[in-house]
Structures are given as structure tokens and as C-alpha cells.
Design a protein around this motif. Structure first.
Motif, PDB file in Angstrom:
ATOM      1  N   LEU A   1      -1.546  12.403  -1.595  1.00 49.84           N
ATOM      2  CA  LEU A   1      -1.382  11.060  -1.061  1.00 49.84           C
ATOM      3  C   LEU A   1      -2.696  10.271  -1.078  1.00 49.84           C
ATOM      4  N   LYS A   2      -3.806  10.962  -1.284  1.00 51.86           N
ATOM      5  CA  LYS A   2      -5.097  10.279  -1.364  1.00 51.86           C
ATOM      6  C   LYS A   2      -5.127   9.273  -2.512  1.00 51.86           C
ATOM      7  N   THR A   3      -4.309   9.515  -3.510  1.00 54.23           N
ATOM      8  CA  THR A   3      -4.347   8.669  -4.698  1.00 54.23           C
ATOM      9  C   THR A   3      -3.338   7.530  -4.677  1.00 54.23           C
ATOM     10  N   ILE A   4      -2.592   7.406  -3.593  1.00 53.30           N
ATOM     11  CA  ILE A   4      -1.666   6.274  -3.456  1.00 53.30           C
ATOM     12  C   ILE A   4      -2.470   4.976  -3.451  1.00 53.30           C
ATOM     13  N   GLN A   5      -2.024   4.016  -4.215  1.00 52.68           N
ATOM     14  CA  GLN A   5      -2.726   2.740  -4.323  1.00 52.68           C
ATOM     15  C   GLN A   5      -2.153   1.718  -3.329  1.00 52.68           C
ATOM     16  N   LEU A   6      -2.977   0.759  -2.965  1.00 50.94           N
ATOM     17  CA  LEU A   6      -2.524  -0.301  -2.070  1.00 50.94           C
ATOM     18  C   LEU A   6      -1.335  -1.043  -2.675  1.00 50.94           C
ATOM     19  N   ASN A   7      -1.332  -1.179  -3.972  1.00 49.60           N
ATOM     20  CA  ASN A   7      -0.235  -1.858  -4.646  1.00 49.60           C
ATOM     21  C   ASN A   7       1.085  -1.098  -4.491  1.00 49.60           C
ATOM     22  N   ASP A   8       1.002   0.244  -4.394  1.00 53.65           N
ATOM     23  CA  ASP A   8       2.206   1.046  -4.187  1.00 53.65           C
ATOM     24  C   ASP A   8       2.840   0.721  -2.838  1.00 53.65           C
ATOM     25  N   VAL A   9       1.999   0.515  -1.841  1.00 58.23           N
ATOM     26  CA  VAL A   9       2.480   0.130  -0.511  1.00 58.23           C
ATOM     27  C   VAL A   9       3.055  -1.283  -0.561  1.00 58.23           C
ATOM     28  N   LYS A  10       2.402  -2.137  -1.287  1.00 58.06           N
ATOM     29  CA  LYS A  10       2.830  -3.532  -1.386  1.00 58.06           C
ATOM     30  C   LYS A  10       4.229  -3.658  -1.971  1.00 58.06           C
ATOM     31  N   LYS A  11       4.579  -2.776  -2.900  1.00 58.31           N
ATOM     32  CA  LYS A  11       5.880  -2.851  -3.570  1.00 58.31           C
ATOM     33  C   LYS A  11       7.046  -2.663  -2.597  1.00 58.31           C
ATOM     34  N   VAL A  12       6.826  -1.910  -1.546  1.00 60.69           N
ATOM     35  CA  VAL A  12       7.930  -1.639  -0.602  1.00 60.69           C
ATOM     36  C   VAL A  12       7.690  -2.312   0.743  1.00 60.69           C
ATOM     37  N   TRP A  13       6.632  -3.056   0.860  1.00 58.74           N
ATOM     38  CA  TRP A  13       6.201  -3.590   2.158  1.00 58.74           C
ATOM     39  C   TRP A  13       7.247  -4.470   2.826  1.00 58.74           C
ATOM     40  N   LYS A  14       7.742  -5.445   2.125  1.00 64.65           N
ATOM     41  CA  LYS A  14       8.655  -6.407   2.723  1.00 64.65           C
ATOM     42  C   LYS A  14       9.910  -5.731   3.266  1.00 64.65           C
ATOM     43  N   LYS A  15      10.489  -4.846   2.486  1.00 59.45           N
ATOM     44  CA  LYS A  15      11.709  -4.146   2.922  1.00 59.45           C
ATOM     45  C   LYS A  15      11.408  -3.196   4.077  1.00 59.45           C
ATOM     46  N   ALA A  16      10.283  -2.521   4.031  1.00 57.11           N
ATOM     47  CA  ALA A  16       9.910  -1.579   5.091  1.00 57.11           C
ATOM     48  C   ALA A  16       9.690  -2.301   6.414  1.00 57.11           C
ATOM     49  N   VAL A  17       9.015  -3.436   6.355  1.00 53.11           N
ATOM     50  CA  VAL A  17       8.734  -4.201   7.572  1.00 53.11           C
ATOM     51  C   VAL A  17      10.030  -4.707   8.191  1.00 53.11           C
ATOM     52  N   THR A  18      10.925  -5.232   7.368  1.00 51.95           N
ATOM     53  CA  THR A  18      12.201  -5.764   7.861  1.00 51.95           C
ATOM     54  C   THR A  18      13.038  -4.675   8.508  1.00 51.95           C
ATOM     55  N   GLU A  19      13.146  -3.536   7.856  1.00 54.53           N
ATOM     56  CA  GLU A  19      13.972  -2.444   8.383  1.00 54.53           C
ATOM     57  C   GLU A  19      13.349  -1.811   9.614  1.00 54.53           C
TER      58      GLU A  19
END
Length: 284
Positions: free
Chosen positions: A59-77
Motif C-alpha cells: 500500500l506504500k505505492t498507492i498514488q494520490l490519484n488512485d484515491v482521487k478516482k474513488v473519492w467522490k463516491k467514497a465521501v458520499t457513501e
């Protein structure tokens, strides 16, 4: 949702990939546990903290952009879920969660689930401890409504109306309780009041008069009610440690107590009388 793969860096093993669904689960779990966390803070939680577990070093290699891709849906849910479950208000302490992270099949989905479970467990334990402390504190007080007349016995206040620590909804949506810890006598133990037991030779329990020095608080404490031995506890203190009234023994006996006031937006305020000790005698 399709099982779209999210790359975790060239240096990661081929099997060490996180699906978009798993990333969503993980971000959603963190946002649920820590609703004020920014996207960067969630990213750091994944790459700097969760990756400390040997099973999830990739998980150290997860990029900020990877989080960004699911951010909106994750925040809403996450926000929707929090409306139904208010138990997970804060992140647990570091030492409280790592044990749970090692349980399961080692998948990111299990990591997300255990993250939420650890948070709920830590908060539940904290609330249980606070509840026990509150219960112990409440046992030291007798609670009565203010402004109860001598000829009308009032029911004792329900515990939900009394809150020494916070200002919360108490008695329904339109009622709020606010504790006033001001003290006319200049003591941080609470506001001082005088309680008098009337002189009587008939062996009956008569209402006891209570009032503060400036008469801003007054009420009668009746022997009836649902608080068990509250009346007797106060009366015992007065008889054993009080003094005669202004008219001598014929005028009854008095003693002074510390109290806390729970102010209510609607309805009579609640007075909580500390029965652990008597306040010092006063001249009024």
C-alpha cells in the motif's frame, strides 16, 4: 462496479494490485471513521500507516490519484452511512487497531472492514467507560425539579435531563439541557443552597424547603418520588450534621449543600444536590 485494477507502482509484485472496488472500500472506511480527513490525509493513512502491516506493505505505492478516482463516491457513501450509525466518531488510537489488521484473509477488503470494526470497537469501549463514570457520578446526587410548591409533590427528574459535562439534547427535540456550574458562594463544587427540615412531632415526612442565598433557586423536596432514598439521604445529613433554624429547634433544622443546575429550554430546571458531604455552615 467493474473490477478495474489500480496500479500500485512498478516495484510492487504483480499480485500486489488493488481493485477499484477495494480502493473504494478502503477510502470509504477511513472517511467513515475520520469524516474530516482530507484526500491527502486519507492517502497518508493508507501509505504511511496501514502499510506498516507486513501483509499490506504494497500500500506504500498507492498514488494520490488512485484515491482521487474513488473519492467522490467514497465521501458520499460514508456520509450516508454515518447518518445511520453515529458510533464511530473518531479514529481509534494506533495501538488499538493493529491487532485487527492482522485478522482475516489478508485482502484489502478485509483490511477496510477491520478498520471500521476497530474504530467502532474503540469508540464503544470509550463510551462504555464514560457511561460507567457518569453512572457513578449520578449516584452521588439527588435530583429534583426547581419551583415545586409545598402542596404539590413532583416527580423526580429523569436521568436523561441531567448532563454535567456537555450541552446536548435532553428531553426531546425541542428541549435542551445546559448545566450551570456558576457558584454564588465562590466554590467550584457548585452553587450552595440551604435545605430546611420542619420541626414536627407527628413522625411524618414533610416537604423540605430548599433555596439559594439570593432566592433565585427554590423548591420543595417531597418524600414521594421515584428516586429511591434521595429524600432520606438529604434528611439524614441535615439531622446529623445540620443546625437549628433562626427560631431555634422549634423552627426546624437546616444544612447547606452544593448543587449543580441543569437548565432546560422548556420546563422546570433540574437541581442536582451533592450528597457526598455538607457544605460549610453559612449565616443566611
Amino acid at each position: 462496479m467493474s473490477e478495474e485494477k489500480v496500479a500500485v507502482g512498478a516495484e510492487a509484485a504483480a499480485a500486489a494490485v488493488v481493485t477499484k472496488e477495494e480502493m473504494l472500500d478502503l477510502v470509504r472506511a477511513i472517511k467513515f471513521a475520520k469524516p474530516d480527513a482530507s484526500m491527502r490525509e486519507v492517502h497518508r493513512e493508507i501509505t504511511e500507516r496501514l502499510s506498516k502491516n507486513e501483509s499490506f506493505e504494497f500500500l506504500k505505492t498507492i498514488q494520490l490519484n488512485d484515491v482521487k478516482k474513488v473519492w467522490k463516491k467514497a465521501v458520499t457513501e460514508s456520509a450516508a452511512k454515518r447518518k445511520d450509525d453515529q458510533n464511530a466518531d473518531v479514529l481509534p488510537k494506533d495501538n488499538d487497531v493493529w491487532k485487527l489488521y492482522t485478522v482475516g484473509d489478508g485482502s484489502v477488503k478485509t483490511l477496510a472492514e477491520s478498520y471500521s470494526q476497530a474504530t467502532a470497537k474503540a469508540v464503544a469501549e470509550e463510551e462504555q467507560q464514560e457511561s460507567l463514570q457518569a453512572a457513578a457520578l449520578m449516584e452521588n446526587y439527588v435530583h429534583v425539579f426547581l419551583d415545586v410548591p409545598a402542596n404539590l409533590s413532583g416527580q423526580r427528574p429523569h436521568q436523561a435531563l441531567i448532563n454535567f459535562n456537555e450541552n446536548k439534547s435532553s428531553d426531546g427535540k425541542d428541549k435542551k439541557t445546559k448545566v450551570d456550574n456558576s457558584n454564588a458562594a465562590g466554590n467550584d463544587k457548585g452553587t450552595m443552597v440551604k435545605i430546611q427540615v420542619a420541626a414536627s412531632g407527628d413522625g411524618m415526612k414533610h416537604p423540605m424547603l430548599l433555596y439559594s442565598q439570593d432566592r433565585s433557586m427554590k423548591t420543595f423536596i417531597h418524600p414521594e418520588g421515584d428516586d429511591g432514598d434521595g429524600y432520606d439521604r438529604i434528611r439524614t445529613w441535615i439531622v446529623s450534621g445540620g443546625s437549628d433554624g433562626a427560631l431555634g429547634a422549634a423552627g426546624g433544622t437546616k444544612a447547606y449543600f452544593y448543587t449543580r443546575v441543569s437548565k432546560r429550554k422548556h420546563g422546570a430546571d433540574v437541581l442536582s444536590i451533592d450528597t457526598r458531604e455538607l457544605a460549610p455552615p453559612q449565616s443566611w
